[in-house]
Design a protein around this motif. Structure first.
Motif, PDB file in Angstrom:
ATOM      1  N   VAL A   1       0.856  -1.182   0.000  1.00  0.00           N
ATOM      2  CA  VAL A   1       0.000   0.000   0.000  1.00  0.00           C
ATOM      3  C   VAL A   1       0.894   1.235   0.000  1.00  0.00           C
ATOM      4  O   VAL A   1       1.792   1.366   0.848  1.00  0.00           O
ATOM      5  CB  VAL A   1      -0.939   0.013   1.222  1.00  0.00           C
ATOM      6  CG1 VAL A   1      -1.696   1.337   1.313  1.00  0.00           C
ATOM      7  CG2 VAL A   1      -1.909  -1.157   1.152  1.00  0.00           C
ATOM      8  N   PHE A   2       0.635   2.150  -0.951  1.00  0.00           N
ATOM      9  CA  PHE A   2       1.408   3.387  -1.066  1.00  0.00           C
ATOM     10  C   PHE A   2       0.491   4.564  -0.728  1.00  0.00           C
ATOM     11  O   PHE A   2      -0.653   4.623  -1.183  1.00  0.00           O
ATOM     12  CB  PHE A   2       1.940   3.560  -2.493  1.00  0.00           C
ATOM     13  CG  PHE A   2       2.765   2.410  -2.987  1.00  0.00           C
ATOM     14  CD1 PHE A   2       4.136   2.383  -2.794  1.00  0.00           C
ATOM     15  CD2 PHE A   2       2.165   1.331  -3.643  1.00  0.00           C
ATOM     16  CE1 PHE A   2       4.898   1.303  -3.247  1.00  0.00           C
ATOM     17  CE2 PHE A   2       2.909   0.258  -4.094  1.00  0.00           C
ATOM     18  CZ  PHE A   2       4.286   0.241  -3.887  1.00  0.00           C
ATOM     19  N   ILE A   3       1.002   5.517   0.058  1.00  0.00           N
ATOM     20  CA  ILE A   3       0.204   6.690   0.417  1.00  0.00           C
ATOM     21  C   ILE A   3       1.128   7.872   0.682  1.00  0.00           C
ATOM     22  O   ILE A   3       2.183   7.727   1.298  1.00  0.00           O
ATOM     23  CB  ILE A   3      -0.701   6.402   1.640  1.00  0.00           C
ATOM     24  CG1 ILE A   3      -1.676   7.551   1.878  1.00  0.00           C
ATOM     25  CG2 ILE A   3       0.114   6.069   2.878  1.00  0.00           C
ATOM     26  CD1 ILE A   3      -2.776   7.214   2.864  1.00  0.00           C
ATOM     27  N   GLY A   4       0.743   9.038   0.169  1.00  0.00           N
ATOM     28  CA  GLY A   4       1.519  10.255   0.362  1.00  0.00           C
ATOM     29  C   GLY A   4       1.066  11.019   1.589  1.00  0.00           C
ATOM     30  O   GLY A   4       0.102  10.657   2.271  1.00  0.00           O
ATOM     31  N   GLY A   5       1.756  12.137   1.870  1.00  0.00           N
ATOM     32  CA  GLY A   5       1.397  12.938   3.029  1.00  0.00           C
ATOM     33  C   GLY A   5       2.254  14.175   3.129  1.00  0.00           C
ATOM     34  O   GLY A   5       3.005  14.531   2.218  1.00  0.00           O
ATOM     35  N   ALA A   6       2.121  14.873   4.276  1.00  0.00           N
ATOM     36  CA  ALA A   6       2.846  16.120   4.482  1.00  0.00           C
ATOM     37  C   ALA A   6       3.225  16.276   5.943  1.00  0.00           C
ATOM     38  O   ALA A   6       2.488  15.860   6.836  1.00  0.00           O
ATOM     39  CB  ALA A   6       1.988  17.311   4.050  1.00  0.00           C
ATOM     40  N   LYS A   7       4.405  16.839   6.167  1.00  0.00           N
ATOM     41  CA  LYS A   7       4.818  17.266   7.496  1.00  0.00           C
ATOM     42  C   LYS A   7       4.809  18.791   7.461  1.00  0.00           C
ATOM     43  O   LYS A   7       5.762  19.412   6.992  1.00  0.00           O
ATOM     44  CB  LYS A   7       6.211  16.729   7.823  1.00  0.00           C
ATOM     45  CG  LYS A   7       6.296  15.206   7.815  1.00  0.00           C
ATOM     46  CD  LYS A   7       7.711  14.738   8.113  1.00  0.00           C
ATOM     47  CE  LYS A   7       7.796  13.218   8.131  1.00  0.00           C
ATOM     48  NZ  LYS A   7       9.169  12.740   8.420  1.00  0.00           N
TER      49      LYS A   7
END
Length: 337
Positions: free
Chosen positions: A234-240
């Protein structure tokens, strides 16, 4: 490359309506001339702004509204309204159409709440036993396959933070749902999680803590070396996000981006430690990655808010190539083989 076709169609939203456009293409000159589309039909929600693309199943388009109202709509491919339902929550992303082995069809949708805090009075809103707070996050309802209308609500799965902004994802057999909370833990009470949900019951099977905002949908890549339809990645992006001292809040559209790959086992559950992660110092990775087959083999494509597009090896995270467009990127990557 549209060689061999004389027309194609697409949907575009101006925020208040969906427009269905037919574009003629010359076989001898497949590049599309600017401004040569023709409007086929238009459907207006009147008071609801449309933020996410529609989901499509069996001749019907399904979409929700982000502000203005809290409806979800079903319209046919001629722009005629089939059904409308007020689910009490706002939708910023595309619903997921989940077709099960028994031929039943679920619409799974992520929601956020734009009306302030949920209080006791608003939470008395119940649909088929699912309260408003349970619909703040992810809900699932049956679709009537005979006409595409909405059936009963199956379940709701509450977000621990401020809702789930992205589109939900699933594995190959549709048995589990992968989704993540949008909000950063330092801006609201609660901790954001990447959550694995049982698609039949709505039960939370697993919750992995996230360290920032998630606008990205997930994508599942099955492991073809096994016989399981649930074993894969499972691949998922995001932000800090960055903290904006001038206004005293975290900026969800700024900061550092990250994309992570998690191994999924034969039960659909994830290893909590990612197989790999790519940290993007340019900008957040705010929309979902996609899986493509290419001359380089299978690749994961993902973009960031600074307009950079990258292709990575799905097993190692190694960047195979990258392109910097110089513009702003805020959409899911699509591809054509």
């Amino acid at each position: 490359n549209f060689t061999g076709s004389d027309a194609f169609t697409y949907f575009v939203s101006d925020g208040d309506s969906y427009i269905f456009v037919t574009q003629n293409v010359s076989v001898s000159e497949p590049a599309v001339p600017a401004g040569q589309g023709s409007l086929a039909w238009e459907y207006e929600t009147v008071d609801g702004e449309i933020s996410g693309p529609p989901a499509y199943f069996n001749g019907v388009l399904y979409f929700g509204t982000f502000v203005g109202n809290t409806n979800i709509y079903a319209i046919d491919l001629l722009g005629n309204l089939i059904d409308i339902m007020n689910i009490g929550m706002n939708s910023e992303s595309a619903p997921l159409i989940n077709v099960h082995s028994d031929c039943t069809v679920q619409l799974v949708n992520n929601t956020v709440y734009n009306g302030g805090l949920l209080n006791e009075e608003t939470n008395t809103d119940i649909i088929d036993g699912v309260t408003l707070s349970e619909r703040l996050g992810t809900y699932a309802m049956n679709l009537n396959t005979s006409d595409g209308s909405f059936g009963t609500m199956d379940w709701g799965n509450s977000s621990s933070a401020f809702g789930r902004d992205s589109s939900p994802g699933t594995n190959t057999d549709g048995s589990v749902i992968y989704t993540a909370d949008v909000w950063h833990s330092e801006t609201q009470s609660g901790i954001p999680y990447l959550t694995v949900i049982d698609a039949e019951t709505g039960e939370t099977l697993q919750a992995i803590q996230r360290d920032g905002w998630t606008y990205s949908s997930s994508v599942f890549l099955p492991d073809y070396r096994t016989n399981s339809v649930r074993d894969g990645t499972v691949f998922i992006g995001g932000a800090k996000p960055d903290f904006d001292d001038s206004i005293g809040i975290w900026d969800g559209n700024g900061g550092t981006g990250v994309i992570r790959a998690y191994h999924a086992n034969s039960d659909g559950l994830l290893d909590e430690t990612p197989v790999w992660e790519f940290v993007d110092l340019e900008a957040p990775i705010n929309r979902g990655p996609s899986v493509v087959q290419s001359p380089f083999g299978t690749l994961i494509l993902f973009g960031n808010g600074a307009g950079s597009l990258r292709a990575a090896n799905p097993e190692t995270g190694e960047i195979v190539w990258e392109v910097h467009t110089g513009s702003v990127g805020f959409g899911t990557i699509v591809s054509s083989n």
